[in-house]
Write an enzyme that holds these catalytic residues in place. Structure first.
Site, mmCIF file in Angstrom:
data_model
loop_
_atom_site.group_PDB
_atom_site.id
_atom_site.type_symbol
_atom_site.label_atom_id
_atom_site.label_comp_id
_atom_site.label_asym_id
_atom_site.label_seq_id
_atom_site.Cartn_x
_atom_site.Cartn_y
_atom_site.Cartn_z
ATOM 1 N N LEU A 9 0.817 -1.211 0.000
ATOM 2 C CA LEU A 9 0.000 0.000 0.000
ATOM 3 C C LEU A 9 0.850 1.261 0.000
ATOM 4 C CD1 LEU A 9 -2.982 -0.820 2.360
ATOM 5 C CD2 LEU A 9 -2.919 -0.808 -0.117
ATOM 6 N N CYS A 10 1.903 1.258 -0.792
ATOM 7 C CA CYS A 10 2.679 2.479 -0.884
ATOM 8 C C CYS A 10 3.004 2.774 -2.348
ATOM 9 C CB CYS A 10 3.929 2.421 -0.022
ATOM 10 S SG CYS A 10 4.809 0.875 -0.131
ATOM 11 N N GLY A 11 2.006 2.629 -3.183
ATOM 12 C CA GLY A 11 2.151 3.025 -4.585
ATOM 13 C C GLY A 11 3.220 2.240 -5.300
#
Lengths: 294, 139
Positions: free
Chosen positions: A90-92
């Site tokens: 969940l960090c691009g």
């Protein structure tokens, strides 16, 4: 006609997603600030160590028999890649871009007929590289600096690298990590650790650099102690940069996710209201036509 | 003593101290050395021990360092320490316990590399204890 109840459920589910992403965004923002402060705090040490190394190296270079960490083993057939990623998703594109660069390096080195070994820091790089390059992996670290990244964490990684180097398991060591530029932009950086490239000092060396130092004990012995320490520092800096980048990337990703969820809620609400009205109209028509039939 | 030396103590995690002082005594690997203003430029390794900061003739600060490097120029004395702790902040009981634990680890250590690592830690802990034992430590 879509079911009203289903629509309502979807709206509430997107709403709770939005709550989660916006909370994650705020958490990432505060962690980012902390990570940046930490990265800044490590600046003075690295800077002074660089200065000492530069003056030491200048003294030793003439003699031509510097320690192996600086001059290399004389060959470059075995490469060790240290790949720094995060433990969580969940960090691009944070982990994706690291893994892509790692793969590119691996294929390039293998294309040149070199042997490649991998050392991963963080769960994501390990998981994503395991299928393709599992055989090359030497070791994978997880949960490095989960609470707060300390120098000891970096030291642990660099000790492993050093012991491998001493055992002659590789010739060249390169670290791949995300360098923090801003919250929305991280630069994938490939930096060679061993043999250590002496940082180019500014074009015009200041008087301090030129100063002739006395060494106690002699320069080679100091250098032999300083270089491993410097390796730890470089790893520490890379881990700090990576940690700050991760939080920056996550903050941006979560900001986008929050905005998208908002848009989606708006669209769903409009659909919901239209459907509700359609139902009412339909029921009215039924009543009226029923009354007319009488 | 009009001239002062800019004393800096830096650990990897942050800049711990940066202040002008009259003299610092640094525990070098080959013996302690005092740094006054105008000292010849020098780079030395530091053994685990106590750095003493002098203001006039008085010691105003004692800091324990677990080894590192010192860079001395005419106007500056920079110590790069791996670990630094104010002497007054060291807890004797904790250190004694650490020594005991480490001694046990030492006998358990399987490989030479492990043994060396534990021995290094033990030496640091022992130096800490010695530092506490020196007179004037509890100022």
């Amino acid at each position: 006609m879509p079911n009203l109840k289903d629509l309502k459920n979807r709206i509430s589910s997107v709403q709770s997603t939005r709550k989660i992403t916006s909370a994650m965004k705020m958490v990432a923002a505060s962690k980012l600030r902390r990570a940046q402060e930490q990265a800044q705090a490590s600046g003075p040490y690295a800077e002074r160590m660089g200065r000492m190394l530069a003056s030491l190296a200048a003294n030793v270079q003439g003699s031509g028999n510097g320690p192996k960490l600086m001059t290399g083993t004389g060959s470059d057939s075995v490469h060790l890649l240290v790949i720094v990623s995060s433990d969580r998703g969940l960090c691009g594109a944070f982990n994706g871009s690291i893994v892509r660069e790692a793969k590119r390096q691996i294929t390039r080195l293998q294309g040149e007929g070199k042997t490649v070994k991998l050392l991963t820091v963080g769960r994501k790089a390990r998981d994503q590289l395991r299928r393709e390059f599992g055989a090359l992996m030497v070791h994978g670290y997880e949960d490095v600096g989960r609470r707060r990244l300390s120098f000891a964490d970096a030291d642990m990684v660099s000790q492993k690298v050093l012991s491998m180097f001493d055992a002659g398991e590789f010739d060249v060591c390169t670290i791949i990590f995300n360098k923090f530029k801003s919250a929305i932009s991280q630069i994938v950086t490939v930096q060679q650790l061993i043999p250590f490239a002496v940082p180019e000092t500014d074009a015009a060396p200041t008087d301090e650099v030129k100063a002739v130092y006395e060494f106690e004990p002699d320069e080679e012995q100091i250098l032999a102690e300083l270089l491993p320490r410097n390796l730890s520092i470089q790893v520490y800096r890379a881990l700090l940069e990576s940690a700050a980048s991760e939080q920056g990337a996550r903050m941006t990703a979560m900001d986008n996710a929050t905005r998208n969820a908002g848009d989606m809620i708006n669209k769903l609400t409009i659909t919901y209201n239209r459907t509700r009205q359609a139902y009412i109209t339909k029921e009215l028509i039924e009543i009226i036509s029923g009354a007319e039939a009488l | 003593m009009a001239d002062k030396v800019e004393f800096e103590l830096v650990s990897p995690e942050k800049l711990l101290k940066s202040l002008p002082v009259d003299m610092v005594v640094v525990p070098g690997t080959e013996g302690d050395f005092g740094v006054l203003a105008g000292h010849a430029p020098m780079i030395a390794t530091v053994r685990p021990g106590v750095i003493e900061v002098y203001e006039g003739d008085r010691v105003v600060d004692r800091v324990f360092v677990a080894g590192g490097f010192a860079e001395v120029t005419e106007t500056r004395c920079t110590v790069l320490a791996e670990e630094a702790q104010a002497l007054s902040a060291i807890d004797r009981a904790a250190v004694e316990k650490a020594i005991k634990d480490l001694s046990e680890d030492l006998s358990d250590a399987a490989s030479d590399a492990d043994k060396a690592a534990v021995e290094a830690k033990l030496a640091v802990a022992q130096a800490k204890l010695d530092a506490l034992a020196t007179p004037g430590a509890a100022h």
